[in-house]
Design a protein around this motif. Structure first.
Motif, PDB file in Angstrom:
ATOM      1  N   GLN A 108       0.825  -1.210   0.000  1.00 56.97           N
ATOM      2  CA  GLN A 108       0.000   0.000   0.000  1.00 56.97           C
ATOM      3  C   GLN A 108       0.862   1.263   0.000  1.00 56.97           C
ATOM      4  OE1 GLN A 108      -2.363  -0.940   3.497  1.00 56.97           O
ATOM      5  NE2 GLN A 108      -4.191  -1.278   2.236  1.00 56.97           N
ATOM      6  N   THR A 112       0.791   4.005  -2.954  1.00 59.20           N
ATOM      7  CA  THR A 112       0.494   5.411  -2.678  1.00 59.20           C
ATOM      8  C   THR A 112       1.582   6.316  -3.226  1.00 59.20           C
ATOM      9  OG1 THR A 112      -0.717   4.813  -0.665  1.00 59.20           O
ATOM     10  CG2 THR A 112       0.032   7.097  -0.852  1.00 59.20           C
ATOM     11  N   SER A 115       1.477   6.420  -6.975  1.00 58.87           N
ATOM     12  CA  SER A 115       0.363   7.206  -7.501  1.00 58.87           C
ATOM     13  C   SER A 115       0.733   8.680  -7.624  1.00 58.87           C
ATOM     14  CB  SER A 115      -0.873   7.048  -6.604  1.00 58.87           C
ATOM     15  OG  SER A 115      -0.690   7.689  -5.357  1.00 58.87           O
ATOM     16  N   ILE A 257      -4.598   8.381   5.413  1.00 58.99           N
ATOM     17  CA  ILE A 257      -3.690   7.541   4.637  1.00 58.99           C
ATOM     18  C   ILE A 257      -4.260   6.137   4.426  1.00 58.99           C
ATOM     19  CG2 ILE A 257      -2.393   6.869   6.699  1.00 58.99           C
ATOM     20  CD1 ILE A 257      -1.048   7.250   3.076  1.00 58.99           C
ATOM     21  N   ILE A 260      -6.694   6.459   1.590  1.00 60.63           N
ATOM     22  CA  ILE A 260      -5.941   6.722   0.355  1.00 60.63           C
ATOM     23  C   ILE A 260      -5.255   5.450  -0.130  1.00 60.63           C
ATOM     24  CG2 ILE A 260      -3.953   7.976  -0.603  1.00 60.63           C
ATOM     25  CD1 ILE A 260      -4.700  10.293   1.316  1.00 60.63           C
ATOM     26  N   ALA A 261      -4.637   4.725   0.806  1.00 59.68           N
ATOM     27  CA  ALA A 261      -3.915   3.505   0.444  1.00 59.68           C
ATOM     28  C   ALA A 261      -4.857   2.440  -0.105  1.00 59.68           C
ATOM     29  CB  ALA A 261      -3.159   2.972   1.654  1.00 59.68           C
ATOM     30  N   THR A 264      -5.489   3.588  -3.730  1.00 62.46           N
ATOM     31  CA  THR A 264      -4.323   3.544  -4.625  1.00 62.46           C
ATOM     32  C   THR A 264      -3.816   2.126  -4.850  1.00 62.46           C
ATOM     33  OG1 THR A 264      -2.840   3.991  -2.737  1.00 62.46           O
ATOM     34  CG2 THR A 264      -3.554   5.880  -4.064  1.00 62.46           C
ATOM     35  N   ALA A 336       4.944   9.181   2.312  1.00 61.72           N
ATOM     36  CA  ALA A 336       4.019   8.050   2.218  1.00 61.72           C
ATOM     37  C   ALA A 336       4.624   6.790   2.821  1.00 61.72           C
ATOM     38  CB  ALA A 336       3.644   7.805   0.752  1.00 61.72           C
ATOM     39  N   SER A 413      -5.206   9.836  -8.925  1.00 61.28           N
ATOM     40  CA  SER A 413      -4.317   9.184  -7.963  1.00 61.28           C
ATOM     41  C   SER A 413      -3.216  10.127  -7.499  1.00 61.28           C
ATOM     42  CB  SER A 413      -3.709   7.916  -8.569  1.00 61.28           C
ATOM     43  OG  SER A 413      -2.859   8.221  -9.663  1.00 61.28           O
ATOM     44  N   SER A 417      -2.345  11.216  -3.460  1.00 63.47           N
ATOM     45  CA  SER A 417      -1.060  11.101  -2.765  1.00 63.47           C
ATOM     46  C   SER A 417      -0.517  12.473  -2.365  1.00 63.47           C
ATOM     47  CB  SER A 417      -0.044  10.353  -3.629  1.00 63.47           C
ATOM     48  OG  SER A 417       0.099  10.968  -4.884  1.00 63.47           O
ATOM     49  N   TYR A 420      -1.931  13.988   0.727  1.00 68.20           N
ATOM     50  CA  TYR A 420      -1.333  13.453   1.958  1.00 68.20           C
ATOM     51  C   TYR A 420       0.028  14.094   2.211  1.00 68.20           C
ATOM     52  CZ  TYR A 420       0.450  10.099   5.370  1.00 68.20           C
ATOM     53  OH  TYR A 420       0.971   9.521   6.498  1.00 68.20           O
TER      54      TYR A 420
END
Length: 513
Positions: A108, A112, A115, A257, A260-261, A264, A336, A413, A417, A420
């Motif tokens: 992951q 991320t 991405s 996160i 998001i993970a 992604t 990330a 994507s 990222s 974040y």
């Protein structure tokens, strides 16, 4: 439903604001350019300061990144080649301990970070490099990508080494933390703090511009192009397109996160596979031409014909594209990767070295090969996305629609990222709190709409400069802290050799899952 309700008030406000201003968008663009241009243009010129080399302009910031990559490659004993296989095993989860601190898996974290780098640079930027530098630029692009793997290893190891584990179990990490904490360990807290603040400010600027507005703007433009161009029903409705995209992005980034993970890890492999399969089909149709294409790439790298600057000019084009594409040395990916579940910092550095390989050596090279094999780079008047689209269209007349979808997915994507990255830079400066996070996320989402609605040329140039300015502070820190990375790697390899760290039992892993 609660997420939709939470987005409603600011969404309605932005819709009203953008609708009211859409009729004056062109005038506003010019007004903003007139105001911002004189302020940001000197900064942009400084960051991207270029010197003439063999008749070709060479940005010093690219040299800064490439020299660092060469030094790290030798210093860490060609770690990117020695541990490539082990990196794949780590991504597969062979050494994952679910009890380790962190928020996301190795895979992951890699997805991320990828991405944020796999995007328009792989589609448009490669076309620019090949059209300006000829097929030989591909060779130097691949070499720079291979070297950049060592930079990613170094910065992402440090990201985990110096990360903060917050009271709620969330993670904050990246160059801001290893610059401030790493320098403080050696009695240089003041310098480390200055570098960390400089990096964080640049990261916020880059996240809002290049990681947000530019992506939204290019997505809108591509959507307009495939729905009729000037006759498209989307013309004049950039604000509405941006509002929809902001709502979708908002639903993901509100979850942090982990959310998001989760997106992604599915989106990045899917979009990469779609793009690579299309390229492989074209290469399959032109299988007999592949040896000649590689011959042109090798010959063009060392004996270029009719290319400005000769060999140096070709080398510069390839190095520029690799540096602009995979962001090795920029420091963004370390943010990330810091969130990974691991107790061994070196493991995430090893995983991270796969990024430039996937981004530059695989995806960028696929784009370059298609352009070279189809001869598209020899067509006059084509550049960027149009050149790549033309190359693929020679085999698939409908490919512009696939490309439009790829651009949308890449842009989406990238926004996830970079939201974040910007958030962690923001909370480093303004404190870790829910209120601080909400403020940043609302600002980020508002700029999705603005980016779709306006051209904002100088602002985008400034944000690009901010992204590369991040490397100034980051690489200073990497040079200073690379002995720490070397110790972490040595300790990890010793534990592997002794058996203290061993592959996780597959049956136990299945039961834990």
């Amino acid at each position: 439903m609660s997420r939709f309700r939470s987005l409603a008030p600011w969404a309605a406000a932005m819709a009203a604001l953008m609708a009211a201003s859409s009729a004056r968008a062109e005038g506003m663009d010019q007004a903003i350019s007139d105001i911002v241009g004189p302020i940001v243009n000197p900064i942009v010129s400084t960051i991207f300061y270029s010197v003439p080399v063999a008749g070709t302009q060479f940005p010093l910031i690219v040299g800064w990144l490439i020299i660092a990559a060469v030094i790290f490659t030798f210093y860490f004993g060609f770690v990117q080649f020695r541990l490539f296989g082990h990196a794949i095993r780590l991504v597969k989860g062979d050494y994952t301990d679910p009890k380790d601190e962190g928020e996301v898996s190795h895979f992951q974290a890699l997805a991320t970070a990828l991405s944020g780098t796999v995007g328009l640079g792989n589609i448009a930027g490669v076309a620019v490099a090949v059209s300006l530098g000829g097929p030989g630029a591909t060779f130097w692009m691949i070499l720079a990508g291979l070297l950049g793997m060592a930079s990613k290893f170094c910065e992402c190891t440090l990201g985990v080494k110096y990360r903060n584990v917050n009271a709620d179990g969330s993670i904050s990490g990246g160059p801001m933390y290893y610059l401030s904490k790493g320098f403080a360990e050696n009695g240089k807290a003041g310098l480390g703090k200055i570098l960390a603040i400089f990096f964080a400010i640049c990261a916020i600027g880059g996240s809002i511009g290049g990681g947000n507005m530019f992506q939204a703007n290019q997505s809108y433009q591509q959507a307009v192009n495939v729905t009729g161009g000037d006759a498209s029903f989307l013309v004049g409705y950039g604000w509405l397109f941006g509002l929809v995209m902001a709502a979708i992005v908002g639903m993901v980034i509100i979850g942090g996160i982990k959310s998001i993970a989760r997106v992604t890890e599915k989106l990045v492999p899917m979009m990469a596979v779609i793009y690579v399969i299309a390229a492989l089909i074209i290469l399959g149709f032109n299988f007999s031409a592949i040896p000649a294409a590689f011959g042109a790439i090798i010959e063009g790298a060392f004996a270029p014909v009719a290319v400005g600057g000769g060999i140096v000019g070709v080398l510069i084009q390839g190095f520029k594209r690799a540096a602009f594409s995979n962001e090795a040395g920029i420091g963004s990916a370390a943010i990330a990767h810091s969130a990974v579940k691991t107790s061994q910092p070196a493991t995430e550095g090893i995983v991270a070295l796969l990024e430039p390989f996937i981004d530059t050596v695989v995806i960028c090279t696929m784009t370059a090969l298609v352009i070279v094999i189809t001869g598209a780079y020899q067509v006059e008047g084509l550049g960027g996305v149009q050149l790549t689209s033309y190359a693929f269209e020679t085999a698939f007349p409908w490919f512009p629609y696939v490309l439009a979808l790829a651009v949308l997915m890449f842009a989406f994507s990238t926004m996830l990222s970079w939201s974040y990255y910007g958030l962690k830079a923001w909370t480093y400066l303004f404190g870790e709190s829910k209120g601080s996070e909400i403020v940043y996320k609302l600002i980020f989402l508002a700029f999705v709409v603005i980016g779709s609605s306006m051209s904002l040329g100088p602002v985008i140039d400034f944000s690009d400069a901010m992204i590369f300015a991040m490397s100034i502070a980051n690489i200073i820190g990497l040079y200073y802290l690379m002995p720490v990375v070397k110790r972490e790697l040595a300790q990890y390899m010793a534990k592997l050799k002794s058996g203290e760290i061993a592959p996780v039992d597959k049956e136990a892993k299945r039961q834990n899952a």
